[in-house]
Design a protein around this motif. Structure first.
Motif: not given
Length: 199
Positions: A175-187
């Protein structure tokens, strides 16, 4: 300013550069080379490699060096030297991870590839992902310094390539790595880029 990125028509090492330019709202010429054209183009490239980055006629190679240059330009390379060291360290470790997966994926000898398979999937990949997950958790959904840096964009830019080479979703159950991905993809800029460049 005239900017050009030259790489194959894949994500891989080119995508983190494209992500950084997109994040910086930079207009650039995204030149994508067909693999059939590569042999004739290769001799004209620095050290016979891509991607290359061209800015007003000056050409640079080495994807990490290009990314670091752009990260400094867009102020996501660390607020001080220690932050920069922390970011660089995790980026280099992500790159180590990529190289270990690539050594398996691109192995031509089937017997050698089979011998590499067990250690990679049972030891190496779980080891790295466990470490990355803890780092991402400790940094609130980022890979360094508890905020968005080029380490996050580099990781997210490489992710589809890593998944393809490993033939698995590397972030499943992380989940924390998914958050890294999502924090970028949601820019907004990155989301628009990904929507326009479906792989």
């Amino acid at each position: 300013m005239s900017i050009k990125v030259t790489y194959f028509d894949i994500t891989a090492l080119g995508e983190p550069i494209r992500y950084l330019l997109t994040y910086g709202n930079e207009k650039f010429d995204d030149v994508r080379i067909e693999r059939s054209k590569w042999p004739e183009l290769k001799p004209s490239m620095p050290f016979g490699q891509m991607p290359t980055y061209e800015e007003d006629g000056k050409v640079a190679h080495q994807s990490l060096a290009i990314c670091r240059y752009l990260a400094k330009k867009y102020k996501i390379a660390g607020a001080d030297d220690w932050e920069a060291l922390e970011i660089d360290s995790i980026v280099d470790t992500v790159n180590d991870f990529r190289q270990k997966i690539a050594a398996y994926h691109y192995e031509q000898d089937e017997a050698v590839k089979e011998a590499k398979k067990g250690p990679l999937f049972k030891e190496t990949i779980p080891y790295y992902l466990e470490k990355f997950e803890k780092i991402a958790k400790d940094n609130d959904g980022h890979l360094a310094v508890k905020k968005l840096t080029w380490a996050d964009l580099y990781f997210a830019g490489l992710l589809s390539y890593l998944n393809m080479m490993a033939n698995m979703d590397l972030l499943e159950g992380k989940p924390s790595l998914q958050a890294v991905r999502d924090n970028v993809f949601n820019l907004p800029a990155i989301k628009a880029w990904n929507d326009a460049h479906k792989q």
